[in-house]
Motif scaffolding. Sequence first.
Motif, PDB file in Angstrom:
ATOM      1  N   ALA A 240      -1.290 -17.102  -4.794  1.00  0.00           N
ATOM      2  CA  ALA A 240      -1.753 -18.492  -4.747  1.00  0.00           C
ATOM      3  C   ALA A 240      -3.049 -18.597  -3.957  1.00  0.00           C
ATOM      4  O   ALA A 240      -3.973 -19.319  -4.348  1.00  0.00           O
ATOM      5  N   VAL A 241      -3.139 -17.888  -2.843  1.00  0.00           N
ATOM      6  CA  VAL A 241      -4.364 -17.906  -2.039  1.00  0.00           C
ATOM      7  C   VAL A 241      -5.536 -17.392  -2.867  1.00  0.00           C
ATOM      8  O   VAL A 241      -6.625 -17.984  -2.884  1.00  0.00           O
ATOM      9  N   ARG A 242      -5.329 -16.282  -3.576  1.00  0.00           N
ATOM     10  CA  ARG A 242      -6.405 -15.729  -4.396  1.00  0.00           C
ATOM     11  C   ARG A 242      -6.795 -16.676  -5.527  1.00  0.00           C
ATOM     12  O   ARG A 242      -7.975 -16.862  -5.828  1.00  0.00           O
ATOM     13  N   MET A 243      -5.816 -17.335  -6.158  1.00  0.00           N
ATOM     14  CA  MET A 243      -6.127 -18.257  -7.238  1.00  0.00           C
ATOM     15  C   MET A 243      -6.890 -19.467  -6.709  1.00  0.00           C
ATOM     16  O   MET A 243      -7.812 -19.966  -7.360  1.00  0.00           O
ATOM     17  N   SER A 244      -6.534 -19.939  -5.520  1.00  0.00           N
ATOM     18  CA  SER A 244      -7.271 -21.044  -4.904  1.00  0.00           C
ATOM     19  C   SER A 244      -8.719 -20.641  -4.654  1.00  0.00           C
ATOM     20  O   SER A 244      -9.655 -21.407  -4.922  1.00  0.00           O
ATOM     21  N   GLU A 245      -8.921 -19.433  -4.132  1.00  0.00           N
ATOM     22  CA  GLU A 245     -10.281 -18.957  -3.888  1.00  0.00           C
ATOM     23  C   GLU A 245     -11.074 -18.890  -5.187  1.00  0.00           C
ATOM     24  O   GLU A 245     -12.241 -19.309  -5.244  1.00  0.00           O
ATOM     25  N   LEU A 246     -10.457 -18.363  -6.243  1.00  0.00           N
ATOM     26  CA  LEU A 246     -11.134 -18.264  -7.533  1.00  0.00           C
ATOM     27  C   LEU A 246     -11.604 -19.626  -8.024  1.00  0.00           C
ATOM     28  O   LEU A 246     -12.748 -19.791  -8.474  1.00  0.00           O
ATOM     29  N   ARG A 247     -10.723 -20.598  -7.955  1.00  0.00           N
ATOM     30  CA  ARG A 247     -11.074 -21.924  -8.472  1.00  0.00           C
ATOM     31  C   ARG A 247     -12.185 -22.562  -7.647  1.00  0.00           C
ATOM     32  O   ARG A 247     -13.073 -23.231  -8.187  1.00  0.00           O
ATOM     33  N   LEU A 248     -12.153 -22.358  -6.329  1.00  0.00           N
ATOM     34  CA  LEU A 248     -13.204 -22.918  -5.482  1.00  0.00           C
ATOM     35  C   LEU A 248     -14.532 -22.207  -5.719  1.00  0.00           C
ATOM     36  O   LEU A 248     -15.596 -22.846  -5.760  1.00  0.00           O
ATOM     37  N   TRP A 249     -14.504 -20.879  -5.880  1.00  0.00           N
ATOM     38  CA  TRP A 249     -15.746 -20.161  -6.182  1.00  0.00           C
ATOM     39  C   TRP A 249     -16.331 -20.608  -7.516  1.00  0.00           C
ATOM     40  O   TRP A 249     -17.540 -20.792  -7.641  1.00  0.00           O
ATOM     41  N   LEU A 250     -15.466 -20.776  -8.511  1.00  0.00           N
ATOM     42  CA  LEU A 250     -15.964 -21.219  -9.819  1.00  0.00           C
ATOM     43  C   LEU A 250     -16.554 -22.624  -9.739  1.00  0.00           C
ATOM     44  O   LEU A 250     -17.526 -22.934 -10.428  1.00  0.00           O
ATOM     45  N   ALA A 251     -15.961 -23.466  -8.892  1.00  0.00           N
ATOM     46  CA  ALA A 251     -16.512 -24.810  -8.712  1.00  0.00           C
ATOM     47  C   ALA A 251     -17.907 -24.744  -8.099  1.00  0.00           C
ATOM     48  O   ALA A 251     -18.783 -25.560  -8.409  1.00  0.00           O
ATOM     49  N   VAL A 252     -18.140 -23.754  -7.234  1.00  0.00           N
ATOM     50  CA  VAL A 252     -19.454 -23.600  -6.604  1.00  0.00           C
ATOM     51  C   VAL A 252     -20.499 -23.178  -7.631  1.00  0.00           C
ATOM     52  O   VAL A 252     -21.618 -23.699  -7.656  1.00  0.00           O
ATOM     53  N   ILE A 253     -20.124 -22.237  -8.500  1.00  0.00           N
ATOM     54  CA  ILE A 253     -21.133 -21.731  -9.440  1.00  0.00           C
ATOM     55  C   ILE A 253     -21.273 -22.597 -10.684  1.00  0.00           C
ATOM     56  O   ILE A 253     -22.260 -22.476 -11.410  1.00  0.00           O
ATOM     57  N   ALA A 254     -20.281 -23.478 -10.954  1.00  0.00           N
ATOM     58  CA  ALA A 254     -20.283 -24.242 -12.207  1.00  0.00           C
ATOM     59  C   ALA A 254     -21.567 -25.029 -12.384  1.00  0.00           C
ATOM     60  O   ALA A 254     -22.153 -25.057 -13.470  1.00  0.00           O
ATOM     61  N   ASP A 255     -22.017 -25.710 -11.322  1.00  0.00           N
ATOM     62  CA  ASP A 255     -23.210 -26.552 -11.423  1.00  0.00           C
ATOM     63  C   ASP A 255     -24.419 -25.936 -10.723  1.00  0.00           C
ATOM     64  O   ASP A 255     -25.382 -26.631 -10.403  1.00  0.00           O
ATOM     65  N   ASP A 256     -24.363 -24.634 -10.458  1.00  0.00           N
ATOM     66  CA  ASP A 256     -25.510 -23.960  -9.851  1.00  0.00           C
ATOM     67  C   ASP A 256     -26.656 -23.943 -10.859  1.00  0.00           C
ATOM     68  O   ASP A 256     -26.502 -23.460 -11.987  1.00  0.00           O
ATOM     69  N   ARG A 257     -27.801 -24.450 -10.461  1.00  0.00           N
ATOM     70  CA  ARG A 257     -28.931 -24.586 -11.385  1.00  0.00           C
ATOM     71  C   ARG A 257     -29.756 -23.305 -11.511  1.00  0.00           C
ATOM     72  O   ARG A 257     -30.683 -23.240 -12.326  1.00  0.00           O
ATOM     73  N   GLU A 258     -29.464 -22.316 -10.705  1.00  0.00           N
ATOM     74  CA  GLU A 258     -30.237 -21.080 -10.736  1.00  0.00           C
ATOM     75  C   GLU A 258     -29.988 -20.331 -12.040  1.00  0.00           C
ATOM     76  O   GLU A 258     -28.856 -20.220 -12.502  1.00  0.00           O
ATOM     77  N   VAL A 259     -31.052 -19.829 -12.642  1.00  0.00           N
ATOM     78  CA  VAL A 259     -30.926 -19.090 -13.894  1.00  0.00           C
ATOM     79  C   VAL A 259     -31.183 -17.598 -13.708  1.00  0.00           C
ATOM     80  O   VAL A 259     -30.775 -16.796 -14.541  1.00  0.00           O
ATOM     81  N   ARG A 260     -31.842 -17.237 -12.611  1.00  0.00           N
ATOM     82  CA  ARG A 260     -32.122 -15.824 -12.363  1.00  0.00           C
ATOM     83  C   ARG A 260     -31.012 -15.223 -11.504  1.00  0.00           C
ATOM     84  O   ARG A 260     -30.783 -15.680 -10.381  1.00  0.00           O
ATOM     85  N   PRO A 261     -30.319 -14.191 -11.991  1.00  0.00           N
ATOM     86  CA  PRO A 261     -29.209 -13.618 -11.219  1.00  0.00           C
ATOM     87  C   PRO A 261     -29.615 -13.128  -9.840  1.00  0.00           C
ATOM     88  O   PRO A 261     -28.836 -13.231  -8.888  1.00  0.00           O
ATOM     89  N   ASP A 262     -30.835 -12.615  -9.690  1.00  0.00           N
ATOM     90  CA  ASP A 262     -31.239 -12.078  -8.398  1.00  0.00           C
ATOM     91  C   ASP A 262     -31.472 -13.162  -7.359  1.00  0.00           C
ATOM     92  O   ASP A 262     -31.601 -12.875  -6.168  1.00  0.00           O
TER      93      ASP A 262
END
Length: 1008
Positions: free
Chosen positions: A425-447
Amino acid sequence: MELAAQLAQIRSIEALSGLLAMLGHEPIHELVPGLLASRREADTGDAVVVGRTGDLPWIAVSGDQPGRLAQRMAQRLMRRGRVAAVLALDAEGRRLGISIAVEGTPHFEAALDDPDASALACIGKLAGPGPGGALAFAARAAEALSGQAVGLRFFREFRTTLDRMAEGLPTRLQGEDRRSLALLQLTRVLFLYFVQAKGWLAGRERFLADAIDSCLLRRRRIHRDLLRPLFFGTLNRPAAVRGRAAAAFGAVPFLNGGLFEPHPLERHLRGDIPNAVWRDAFDRLFERFHFAVSERNGGGAIAPDMLGRVFEGVMAPDMRRASGSYYTPAKLVRSVLDAALVSLVAHRGGCSEVEAERRIEDQDRSVASLLTDVTILDPAAGSGAFLLGALDRLATLTGSVCGPSADRRRVLQRNLFGVDRSAAAVRMSELRLWLAVIADDREVRPDRVEALPNLDCLIRQGDTLFDPVGRSARAGAVDARLANAVASVRRRLVVATGGRKRELIRELRQVECRAADAAFVLGESDARRRIDECLLLARSPNLFGERRGLDEALRARLSGARGEWRAFRAARRTLARDHEVPWFHYQSHFADVFADGGFDIVAGNPPWLRAEEIPTETRARLTGRYRWWRGGGGRFGGRPDLAVAFIERSLELAKPGGIVALLVPSKLTTAAYGATARHAIAAATTLMHVVDLTGRRDAVFEATVYPLALIAKNQPPPAGHRVRTTLSSASSRTVPQRRLIGGAPWILSTDRSRAILMRLTREHPPLGARLACHLGVKTGANRLFLDPPECVEAELLRWAVRGRDIRAFVPQPRVRLLWTHGPDGHPLPRLPPKARAHFASHAAALRSRADYTGGPPWTVFRTHAAASMHRVVWSDLGRRLTACALTGRADADLIPLNTCYVAPTQTAEDAERVAAWLNTTWIRAVARIGAVPAAGGFSRYAAAAVHRLPLPSAVTTDAQLSTLARAGRRGEPVQEVLDGIAAGHLGLSAADRAVLGRLVAAGTAGRR
């Protein structure tokens, strides 16, 4: 689970009308020959219209492959311009297909016997009719089916792949470790598929698939030569320090965050997962679905919001049942969190809840300053639904010009905390929060992608209910310097990377140890104080001037205090030796929060566990730890739900004036075991909202549960405070909080109905003062006792009366019962040969039943009341209370089962009078007010609810009532006369009757 039980009963198309009725649609049965006729499909039989939702018909057919059949029929209807819902039944294969005749004709298929939670949730979403008419319902139903079809396939494949990978791991790992490591590997890859959807893996849409193909073509090992370098040499290292092999992957971001760090299980394994296992995972799971990183994307894509359902899906049924973990719908999370935030903003801003709600809806900038430093805890984080909802709301309400991703990172750094016993459950919570961070990230260059935050210092594995040593130290007692140090190190650690991250991990562990020692010193001092108090009381004189001494209660208090004192001293010695805090300790790991008095908001959906599902040892610890858990009881008190302990604990964790916002079982408002908790909550907190959510479309869980939203401010209520019974702060539906004090059931209906109920309770004795209420017979093995083989001796056959078989005044049994007991209610010492042969091959199963304690293996349970000469019987579950009288020899062969309740009486006339009384409109209304709500507008009329019903003394001698009961059994109309007599006995005015009549009408219509 009523929906599951309803599905299990479906054996023919005619039974589908009952399913639709349960879902709130109009049941009908109209044969429509040729409606779906086709020269190629002449074997499907005639179509039958089994229900309607406004102008939309529900059309049923029979055939194999019911999912595809339902879709074909829906397509045919759509081509003819008809909007309809299609049900296809495979009675032999025990499958049901559903489709909607709209664009795309979405469809899905479910098992009728033992359907999984996702299938039940999907069917539950087809409840109606809802707002907007038939076309609006068709659109909602199509949306539910289209998303569910893809989701169901993904859940099944994920669970199957997880099982295969766990089985394919090297044998050095055993048991749950194998599954945990397999889940870690799959969640890493799952996360990367979402990252790939962002275009951050070298800008290639097929980065992972191409890498796997290349690895296999070169005859390399997927785990050793591809995934390990990708995880640990690339994704977890800044570009500047990557090796030559990492450069071959191209432009891949540095993600950090802990997901791509070697796990202790991997170090222990020291081997590779075989290529065949990984190839199976990619071919059967990841490459078969389309992934979208934004939850707003449709088109059948797998979106991050499905991870919560994945978490529930990968848990084995027994594990999920043992933990009480169920996915919480996002819309419901949003509603509960908004109500909590409104209450907090009103408290901090010194304004009304209505004004606070307006400011939040308008995203007033004043709200940002009030919520910038807010601390929110989910004490049972599960798959992270409440943490994710809080992240979204806080980022929106306190947002800046920096963009959604930066706002979410800022909120994660300062505002959110979570705890759960399950590492998964802890790992799944972390995954969902990380995905929420990157979902609206406007950066297009991976570096240029900013590293993900480290969440393992914010989302902790631990047990909220129990501290590692003794009870919790007092909030606010933490040393300010230590608290500031914990906060400072944690905030730096959340954004740290590389060597600096490792340094801060060590520094945080050291300062947490110092905070733990300080907390243990306080605990030791508090235990010493309680020891001294006990000894002082023992030495003090009693009323007769004699030394009091140690009585049993005082001796127990002294023993407990001494035990805690020794435990704290031992914990300090262990801490000094190992330099490590015991597993999880709130006052150490979140010392800064407790220095400030506690959390501003404690919100979540605690585990839904009844006491019988909790291990005996844990129940004993709960009894010793939680005062409210020990409360309640009485004749029908039963054992408390785990939510009772979570509510008490949540109020301990919240600061004074803080908000507790929990989803708990609605039965806590009426169950006898909740009496102490109800009184304490109503007396010591300000109840902002107490909302029965049963039947709400945004409260459809992945299980059949009946939730209540409980939102309370952690301070005593002001004079005249009124509790809202909806989640809107502008609602006028309120009840006075002072009326909820005392432990009696909370009646959340209108003031008028409450006043009637209170008056009737004061003026008349309860039914339970005259009659004992019992649950019906429990066989523990219905497949052996119901519908026995025809060869079984006729003298052992009775009619089983189930809850569904009871009509007002009239039992309508449909199933035979193999009755293995004598007239005295005791099991027969010997059975006739054919019955004995029937049971012979099942002796082991009979003896393994939970209630079996000895005697003949054909023993059944709770027989005496159910087989008594004169009985009143009513259905446990119904839209209204429905009772009948079973009397004398004529009804001797009718045996009510445990979906019925039974009250034995002295005479036939007594049984008839009570049955007539329970069937009156006014008693039905009173019963509904105090009943436990169930799905589809149904209620549970358990013994405790009927026990409380008013029974005027005159009723027990009213000959008219028994006469009317007999007339009702003959099918004569008696309701109007019966209600008139009952109104006279109860002293109801015309206005009273109007209020109670509306309650019954609302129940019959399926809405409370």
